[in-house]
Design a protein around this motif. Sequence first.
Motif, short mmCIF file in Angstrom:
data_model
loop_
_atom_site.label_atom_id
_atom_site.label_comp_id
_atom_site.label_asym_id
_atom_site.label_seq_id
_atom_site.Cartn_x
_atom_site.Cartn_y
_atom_site.Cartn_z
N PHE A 331 21.07 29.91 -8.34
CA PHE A 331 20.13 30.28 -7.58
C PHE A 331 19.52 31.66 -7.17
N TYR A 332 18.39 31.49 -6.81
CA TYR A 332 17.81 32.71 -6.27
C TYR A 332 17.75 32.58 -4.74
N ALA A 333 17.90 33.61 -3.91
CA ALA A 333 17.63 33.63 -2.29
C ALA A 333 16.38 34.54 -2.05
N ASP A 334 15.77 33.83 -1.11
CA ASP A 334 14.38 34.72 -0.75
C ASP A 334 14.67 36.26 -0.25
N GLY A 335 15.84 36.28 0.20
CA GLY A 335 16.43 37.43 0.60
C GLY A 335 17.86 37.81 0.87
N ALA A 336 18.69 38.70 0.61
CA ALA A 336 19.91 38.98 0.87
C ALA A 336 20.48 40.18 1.34
N GLY A 337 21.34 40.48 2.23
CA GLY A 337 21.43 41.90 2.69
C GLY A 337 22.61 41.61 3.73
N GLU A 338 22.67 42.78 4.57
CA GLU A 338 23.70 42.94 5.59
C GLU A 338 23.78 41.62 6.63
N HIS A 339 22.42 41.07 6.59
CA HIS A 339 22.10 40.05 7.55
C HIS A 339 22.39 38.43 6.97
N GLY A 340 22.76 38.70 5.61
CA GLY A 340 23.27 37.63 4.84
C GLY A 340 22.15 37.04 4.19
N ILE A 341 22.08 35.82 3.79
CA ILE A 341 20.99 35.29 2.86
C ILE A 341 19.76 34.68 3.79
N PHE A 342 18.63 34.73 3.32
CA PHE A 342 17.61 34.18 4.07
C PHE A 342 16.83 33.22 2.92
N GLU A 343 16.66 32.14 3.54
CA GLU A 343 15.60 31.16 3.02
C GLU A 343 14.44 30.75 3.71
N ILE A 344 13.45 30.82 3.50
CA ILE A 344 12.33 30.45 3.92
C ILE A 344 11.75 29.29 3.49
N GLN A 345 11.74 27.99 4.15
CA GLN A 345 11.53 26.60 3.83
C GLN A 345 10.66 25.88 4.70
N SER A 346 9.28 25.66 4.29
CA SER A 346 8.30 24.77 5.10
C SER A 346 8.63 23.67 5.16
N ALA A 347 9.16 22.85 4.01
CA ALA A 347 9.22 21.46 4.04
C ALA A 347 10.23 21.34 3.02
N ASN A 348 10.49 19.80 2.69
CA ASN A 348 11.68 19.34 1.76
C ASN A 348 12.78 20.14 1.86
N PHE A 349 13.58 20.06 3.07
CA PHE A 349 14.83 20.64 3.02
C PHE A 349 16.04 20.07 1.94
N GLY A 350 15.65 19.01 1.76
CA GLY A 350 16.50 18.25 0.76
C GLY A 350 16.68 18.99 -0.39
N TYR A 351 15.51 19.77 -0.82
CA TYR A 351 15.82 20.54 -2.02
C TYR A 351 16.69 21.78 -1.85
N LEU A 352 17.41 22.12 -0.71
CA LEU A 352 17.99 23.44 -0.48
C LEU A 352 19.70 22.94 -0.64
N ALA A 353 19.83 21.47 -0.57
CA ALA A 353 21.23 21.16 -0.62
C ALA A 353 22.07 21.91 -1.64
N LYS A 354 21.74 21.71 -3.00
CA LYS A 354 22.48 22.22 -3.96
C LYS A 354 22.74 23.79 -3.73
N LYS A 355 21.45 24.37 -3.45
CA LYS A 355 21.49 26.10 -3.13
C LYS A 355 22.72 26.18 -1.99
#
Length: 518
Positions: A331-355
């Motif tokens: 998968f691709y992350a919205d952002g990653a760096g020294e603060h870890g991985i960031f995912e911006i998700q406005s809805a359907n959190f269920g889609y994040l499970a596999k990520k």
Amino acid sequence: MTLYVSDLDGTLLNNAGKLTPRAADMLNCMTEGGTLFSYCTARGLATAGKITERLKLTAPIALMNGVFIYDPLTGEYPVRNVFGAEQAALLKRAILDNEETPMVFALLDGRERVSYIKDSENLKKHLAARKGDKRMRPLTSYSKMFEGELYYAAFINPRNKPALDKIFTHENGFARSCYIDTYDTSQTWYEVFSVSAGKAEAVLKIKELTGADELVCFGDNANDIPMFRAADRCYAVGNAIPELKELADGVIGTNESLGVPEFIQSEVFPKLSYLPPEIDGVDEERFEQSVLKALERVRSTIGTLNEKIIHHTLKCYYCDDPDQEVRIGDFYADGAGEHGIFEIQSANFGYLAKKLSQMLRVSHVTVVYPFEKKVHNYAVNAQTGEVLSATSRTENSYSKLFLELYRLKAFLTNPNLTVRIAFLEIDKKTYYKDERKIRRKGMRKEKFPDALLRETVLECPDDYRVFLPEGLPVSFTKAELQRLCRPTDASIMLSVLEFVGIVSRTGKKGNEIIWSVS
């Protein structure tokens, strides 16, 4: 690869003999990510399967103290350890000579049957909890008790244990297990099965079948001792008997506090070092700059995902390099760096499970949820740009937020997950063909972020206490909570708060459940 094997009663199951939804979700989250998990129990498939039906198991399981090994993927029994003719004859002699009234398990006409003498005083308590069990076969005499292919016998409070010990020996082809009942200490169980069975043999066979190179076992009672001795590592739950704790490599949480799934999670998802973003409160200037960057991106169509402006504004606000997308596993992350991985998700959190199953193994992950707190709605004439009407509303319901959290609940107690709720003030414009504001398919709509009002950060279960309404008593009903948290749906709110351990069910008042703040 490590294979985790747990006993059921008193270990994985709670004191009511149930597998809690939270435990099941945590284990499923890990098995779906490739973790090997199984269980070894004295129960048969009929009762164990019903209790654990929520589990999505991929590894074989051991039943009847290892008499059977069952593969949940194929529905087959790769291992069956039944009594031979000699053991069946000795079992019959032991029961008749000592006038014992056990339950005798057999395969009869292709079905699993449990034969016993009707109205046996020592079986009444146990049988009272087995009403409706189609395996049960009450008899009025011993004449038919030994029919079929015998494989197991369970004596509750046997009359003559020393005499049974002399017959049920390894030399005679038997293994036996004697222990005090997990739920009723007035009952002592004396179980007899083939010498080729047993919990130790079963877990080693499952290790072989799965190709695991390490075996980790969990238990609470004396019948788990052989399994512990066979394991590479073994852990007793906090409520285990002293003898098992002495034998264990360590003592973990109790069965009531999700000791087993919490321990496995700590190994599968070890807490990783993580540097939170250095944002003290709301940085208004940073947010304004983030909006400008987002507008530039949208206008120049830079990027491959053509993200919405709110989504990219939050990427610019939280991520050091919002234009860089990082591949993590599949998968691709919205952002990653020294603060870890960031995912911006406005809805359907269920889609994040596999990520998350992949990402949480390698980095801390922050999921940012944009909460539209203040919304200014504008109806705009698409021809002239004239504002036809304007209204504003403030969102006071957390129902949508809790629904999204519920979809992600298996991960909410993961030590490497943070949920940041960004409360926004936004402009929402709907463009109409003319001043009549006739709704048509394909009407253009825009959302523009005006301000970041505040944040709520959820990093550990205690952080969820912020959602408990003021004035909520320590013990309450759902109706009482609903009155205080309206317009939020109290049902979905309780589901999430129960999962993270902030509230628990402590009783009933008529038909209503009594909840208590933990």
